[in-house]
Design a protein around this motif. Sequence first.
Motif, PDB file in Angstrom:
ATOM      1  N   SER A  42     -68.989 -22.973   5.357  1.00 53.54           N
ATOM      2  CA  SER A  42     -68.180 -22.657   4.126  1.00 53.54           C
ATOM      3  C   SER A  42     -66.565 -22.868   4.435  1.00 53.54           C
ATOM      4  O   SER A  42     -65.867 -23.158   3.421  1.00 53.54           O
ATOM      5  CB  SER A  42     -68.202 -21.223   4.077  1.00 53.54           C
ATOM      6  OG  SER A  42     -69.525 -21.111   3.778  1.00 53.54           O
ATOM      7  N   TRP A  43     -66.141 -23.198   5.766  1.00 60.18           N
ATOM      8  CA  TRP A  43     -64.962 -23.313   5.936  1.00 60.18           C
ATOM      9  C   TRP A  43     -64.623 -24.687   6.142  1.00 60.18           C
ATOM     10  O   TRP A  43     -63.503 -25.283   6.963  1.00 60.18           O
ATOM     11  CB  TRP A  43     -64.452 -22.608   7.324  1.00 60.18           C
ATOM     12  CG  TRP A  43     -64.725 -20.898   7.033  1.00 60.18           C
ATOM     13  CD1 TRP A  43     -65.698 -20.325   7.385  1.00 60.18           C
ATOM     14  CD2 TRP A  43     -63.714 -20.176   6.481  1.00 60.18           C
ATOM     15  NE1 TRP A  43     -65.496 -18.879   7.057  1.00 60.18           N
ATOM     16  CE2 TRP A  43     -64.252 -18.874   6.310  1.00 60.18           C
ATOM     17  CE3 TRP A  43     -62.577 -20.469   5.785  1.00 60.18           C
ATOM     18  CZ2 TRP A  43     -63.598 -17.769   5.854  1.00 60.18           C
ATOM     19  CZ3 TRP A  43     -61.700 -19.248   5.303  1.00 60.18           C
ATOM     20  CH2 TRP A  43     -62.401 -18.029   5.298  1.00 60.18           C
ATOM     21  N   HIS A  45     -63.274 -27.225   4.770  1.00 63.31           N
ATOM     22  CA  HIS A  45     -62.279 -27.871   4.117  1.00 63.31           C
ATOM     23  C   HIS A  45     -61.038 -27.296   4.997  1.00 63.31           C
ATOM     24  O   HIS A  45     -59.988 -27.729   5.170  1.00 63.31           O
ATOM     25  CB  HIS A  45     -61.962 -27.537   2.832  1.00 63.31           C
ATOM     26  CG  HIS A  45     -63.077 -27.947   1.866  1.00 63.31           C
ATOM     27  ND1 HIS A  45     -63.312 -29.350   1.602  1.00 63.31           N
ATOM     28  CD2 HIS A  45     -63.882 -27.274   0.933  1.00 63.31           C
ATOM     29  CE1 HIS A  45     -64.289 -29.478   0.729  1.00 63.31           C
ATOM     30  NE2 HIS A  45     -64.666 -28.289   0.491  1.00 63.31           N
ATOM     31  N   GLN A  46     -60.939 -26.034   5.368  1.00 62.32           N
ATOM     32  CA  GLN A  46     -59.848 -25.169   6.262  1.00 62.32           C
ATOM     33  C   GLN A  46     -59.796 -25.725   7.585  1.00 62.32           C
ATOM     34  O   GLN A  46     -58.581 -25.615   8.088  1.00 62.32           O
ATOM     35  CB  GLN A  46     -60.015 -23.816   6.103  1.00 62.32           C
ATOM     36  CG  GLN A  46     -59.615 -23.433   4.629  1.00 62.32           C
ATOM     37  CD  GLN A  46     -60.583 -23.602   3.671  1.00 62.32           C
ATOM     38  OE1 GLN A  46     -61.872 -23.482   3.828  1.00 62.32           O
ATOM     39  NE2 GLN A  46     -60.273 -23.977   2.443  1.00 62.32           N
ATOM     40  N   TRP A 218     -67.419 -27.559  -6.901  1.00 68.38           N
ATOM     41  CA  TRP A 218     -67.094 -27.536  -5.300  1.00 68.38           C
ATOM     42  C   TRP A 218     -68.296 -27.823  -4.688  1.00 68.38           C
ATOM     43  O   TRP A 218     -68.369 -28.064  -3.418  1.00 68.38           O
ATOM     44  CB  TRP A 218     -66.629 -26.193  -5.141  1.00 68.38           C
ATOM     45  CG  TRP A 218     -67.523 -24.987  -5.234  1.00 68.38           C
ATOM     46  CD1 TRP A 218     -67.367 -24.025  -6.209  1.00 68.38           C
ATOM     47  CD2 TRP A 218     -68.595 -24.604  -4.303  1.00 68.38           C
ATOM     48  NE1 TRP A 218     -68.326 -23.400  -6.124  1.00 68.38           N
ATOM     49  CE2 TRP A 218     -69.042 -23.289  -4.882  1.00 68.38           C
ATOM     50  CE3 TRP A 218     -68.977 -24.917  -3.026  1.00 68.38           C
ATOM     51  CZ2 TRP A 218     -70.047 -22.453  -4.275  1.00 68.38           C
ATOM     52  CZ3 TRP A 218     -69.987 -24.116  -2.243  1.00 68.38           C
ATOM     53  CH2 TRP A 218     -70.546 -22.928  -3.068  1.00 68.38           C
ATOM     54  N   GLN A 307     -62.492 -20.248  -1.046  1.00 70.43           N
ATOM     55  CA  GLN A 307     -61.842 -21.257  -0.216  1.00 70.43           C
ATOM     56  C   GLN A 307     -62.752 -22.692  -0.253  1.00 70.43           C
ATOM     57  O   GLN A 307     -62.242 -23.533  -0.058  1.00 70.43           O
ATOM     58  CB  GLN A 307     -62.144 -20.977   1.214  1.00 70.43           C
ATOM     59  CG  GLN A 307     -63.484 -21.082   1.915  1.00 70.43           C
ATOM     60  CD  GLN A 307     -64.189 -19.823   1.728  1.00 70.43           C
ATOM     61  OE1 GLN A 307     -64.170 -18.954   0.882  1.00 70.43           O
ATOM     62  NE2 GLN A 307     -64.697 -19.409   2.934  1.00 70.43           N
ATOM     63  N   GLN A 308     -63.652 -22.516  -1.284  1.00 75.01           N
ATOM     64  CA  GLN A 308     -64.446 -23.997  -1.579  1.00 75.01           C
ATOM     65  C   GLN A 308     -63.997 -24.494  -2.948  1.00 75.01           C
ATOM     66  O   GLN A 308     -63.856 -25.557  -3.237  1.00 75.01           O
ATOM     67  CB  GLN A 308     -66.148 -23.629  -1.594  1.00 75.01           C
ATOM     68  CG  GLN A 308     -66.374 -23.403   0.113  1.00 75.01           C
ATOM     69  CD  GLN A 308     -67.740 -23.009   0.155  1.00 75.01           C
ATOM     70  OE1 GLN A 308     -68.619 -23.967   0.457  1.00 75.01           O
ATOM     71  NE2 GLN A 308     -68.302 -21.815  -0.060  1.00 75.01           N
ATOM     72  N   PRO A 311     -59.696 -25.275  -2.326  1.00 77.65           N
ATOM     73  CA  PRO A 311     -59.554 -25.510  -0.915  1.00 77.65           C
ATOM     74  C   PRO A 311     -58.017 -25.762  -0.651  1.00 77.65           C
ATOM     75  O   PRO A 311     -57.573 -25.240   0.320  1.00 77.65           O
ATOM     76  CB  PRO A 311     -60.461 -26.385  -0.561  1.00 77.65           C
ATOM     77  CG  PRO A 311     -60.672 -27.190  -1.803  1.00 77.65           C
ATOM     78  CD  PRO A 311     -60.887 -26.070  -2.920  1.00 77.65           C
ATOM     79  N   GLY A 315     -55.817 -23.309   1.649  1.00 75.31           N
ATOM     80  CA  GLY A 315     -54.995 -24.250   2.873  1.00 75.31           C
ATOM     81  C   GLY A 315     -53.613 -23.724   3.059  1.00 75.31           C
ATOM     82  O   GLY A 315     -53.259 -23.526   4.148  1.00 75.31           O
TER      83      GLY A 315
END
Length: 328
Positions: A42-43, A45-46, A218, A307-308, A311, A315
């Motif tokens: 789930s993270w 992208h970060q 997403w 966060q998805q 993103p 970020g």
Amino acid sequence: MPQYAQPIHRLVPSPAGRVHLAEQGSGPLVLLLHGFPESWYSWRHQLPVLAAAGYRAVAVDVRGYGRSSRPAGDAAYRMAELVEDAAAVVHALGERTAVAVGHDWGAGIAAHAALLRPDVFRAVGMLSVPYAPRGGPRPSEAFAAMRGGGGDEFYVSYFQEPGRAEAEIEPDVRGWLAGFYAALSADTMPAADAPDPHFVSPGGTLRDRFPAGRLPAWLDEDDLDVYAGEFERTGLRGALARYRNMDRDWEDLAPWDGAPVTQPSLFIGGTRDASTTWLADAIDAFPTTLPGLVSSHLLEGCGHWVQQERPGEVGRLLTAWLAALPAA
């Protein structure tokens, strides 16, 4: 998956056995905690964004998920145990302190990690679910009272009964996950006048109210393969155990009744997420419950998977907040 350097994957010791993590970068440690029904992925992208900004970004599979340990017995998944897992990861990585950032149930773990282990967690970021101190009636009683029209049952009560949700989900994990993700995403959630997907009709299932036939923007088929593959391998018991410990948490946290989280904090939610609308009072109470709040953001037109779904915005908000924190 976007084209960037793949994170390093490894297992580290924890009180329950081992925690699987994905890691990128070096510098001050930022521990990323996912919610239900997700994983470290789930993270995705970060991780590179935080690494590029000079942080050691570590996303874990929470106890019961993915490649982390799945101990027997629901009591092993109480909040105090998950907080100790988080602290154990920090120490296993050779660090003394970290910033905890969580989404959904991960936001609760991050907030309570800051509350219970202020010696380890120097700041906390929460996505989607705002911090609300322990208090009020026993959670199972409160959720049982949240009945919809026609006696519809709230999803938390539905999840709390061992085996019941597993019987719905596990015969078709991939289809169920696709529907659940779509039901809470801004671009695919049911219309306001449609039956609420957070409730179960008498004799029905949760997925009866999920939208069908389209993935949210997403989530592509490859992303869904990652999530479905892990839950097909592990089953849902460990993930659902979090819901089955809410009364135990309420008892365990009695000494912290009403306690604020005082470290520097961040909140990011979506305006189309039920977590922010139902818990609007908790957000309004931030001056009291989060006296160290640095910034709070509601992303217009965003659903639950913040966060998805967004993103880039997340970020930028995370890195700006982290840069403003006092040095470790």
